[in-house]
Design a protein around this motif. Structure first.
Motif, PDB file in Angstrom:
ATOM      1  N   PRO A  31       0.804  -1.230   0.000  1.00 36.91           N
ATOM      2  CA  PRO A  31       0.000   0.000   0.000  1.00 36.91           C
ATOM      3  C   PRO A  31       0.836   1.279   0.000  1.00 36.91           C
ATOM      4  N   MET A  32       2.130   1.158  -0.234  1.00 38.44           N
ATOM      5  CA  MET A  32       3.043   2.285  -0.090  1.00 38.44           C
ATOM      6  C   MET A  32       2.699   3.502  -0.945  1.00 38.44           C
ATOM      7  N   PRO A  33       2.468   3.408  -2.239  1.00 42.35           N
ATOM      8  CA  PRO A  33       2.274   4.621  -3.040  1.00 42.35           C
ATOM      9  C   PRO A  33       1.090   5.476  -2.583  1.00 42.35           C
ATOM     10  N   GLN A  34      -0.057   4.863  -2.359  1.00 44.14           N
ATOM     11  CA  GLN A  34      -1.232   5.631  -1.942  1.00 44.14           C
ATOM     12  C   GLN A  34      -1.051   6.180  -0.533  1.00 44.14           C
ATOM     13  N   TYR A  35      -0.494   5.390   0.332  1.00 52.83           N
ATOM     14  CA  TYR A  35      -0.341   5.784   1.732  1.00 52.83           C
ATOM     15  C   TYR A  35       0.670   6.908   1.886  1.00 52.83           C
ATOM     16  N   ASP A  42       5.815  15.194   8.992  1.00 55.27           N
ATOM     17  CA  ASP A  42       6.190  14.464  10.211  1.00 55.27           C
ATOM     18  C   ASP A  42       5.752  13.005  10.145  1.00 55.27           C
ATOM     19  N   GLN A  43       4.572  12.776   9.649  1.00 55.77           N
ATOM     20  CA  GLN A  43       4.075  11.399   9.536  1.00 55.77           C
ATOM     21  C   GLN A  43       4.899  10.606   8.534  1.00 55.77           C
ATOM     22  N   TRP A  44       5.342  11.258   7.480  1.00 59.65           N
ATOM     23  CA  TRP A  44       6.139  10.577   6.462  1.00 59.65           C
ATOM     24  C   TRP A  44       7.473  10.128   7.040  1.00 59.65           C
ATOM     25  N   ILE A  45       8.078  10.948   7.889  1.00 61.95           N
ATOM     26  CA  ILE A  45       9.361  10.580   8.507  1.00 61.95           C
ATOM     27  C   ILE A  45       9.182   9.342   9.389  1.00 61.95           C
ATOM     28  N   VAL A  46       8.117   9.313  10.181  1.00 63.02           N
ATOM     29  CA  VAL A  46       7.857   8.151  11.044  1.00 63.02           C
ATOM     30  C   VAL A  46       7.643   6.903  10.192  1.00 63.02           C
ATOM     31  N   TRP A  47       6.878   7.045   9.116  1.00 60.51           N
ATOM     32  CA  TRP A  47       6.627   5.914   8.228  1.00 60.51           C
ATOM     33  C   TRP A  47       7.925   5.429   7.575  1.00 60.51           C
TER      34      TRP A  47
END
Length: 79
Positions: A31-35, A42-47
């Motif tokens: 699910p990486m591209p959509q997510y 900030d959320q992207w760094i955690v992911w």
């Protein structure tokens, strides 16, 4: 030689561990591209850190048995 099946539980445990790691990686990558597009900075760094952890775990699960086999073979040659 005749296969007695004595090593089968150990082999199945190893296969189960590898399947678990591969399933974990697939659950993150599919699910990486959509997510990733829907995340804030900030959320992207955690992911990204979580994704890195799963990838490093996968590489580690492959590297440890290879390293143990290499060291065992090297020790056997010395004796």
């Amino acid at each position: 030689m005749i296969d007695t099946g004595k090593d089968r539980p150990g082999r199945l445990a190893g296969l189960a561990a590898r399947a678990f790691v591969l399933a974990s990686v697939a659950a993150v990558i599919l699910p990486m591209p959509q997510y990733a597009r829907s995340l804030g900075d900030d959320q992207w760094i955690v992911w990204a850190v979580r994704l890195s952890w799963v990838m490093l775990l996968s590489v580690g699960m492959a590297a440890v048995p290879l390293l143990i086999g290499f060291l065992a073979r090297r020790r056997k040659r010395k004796s």
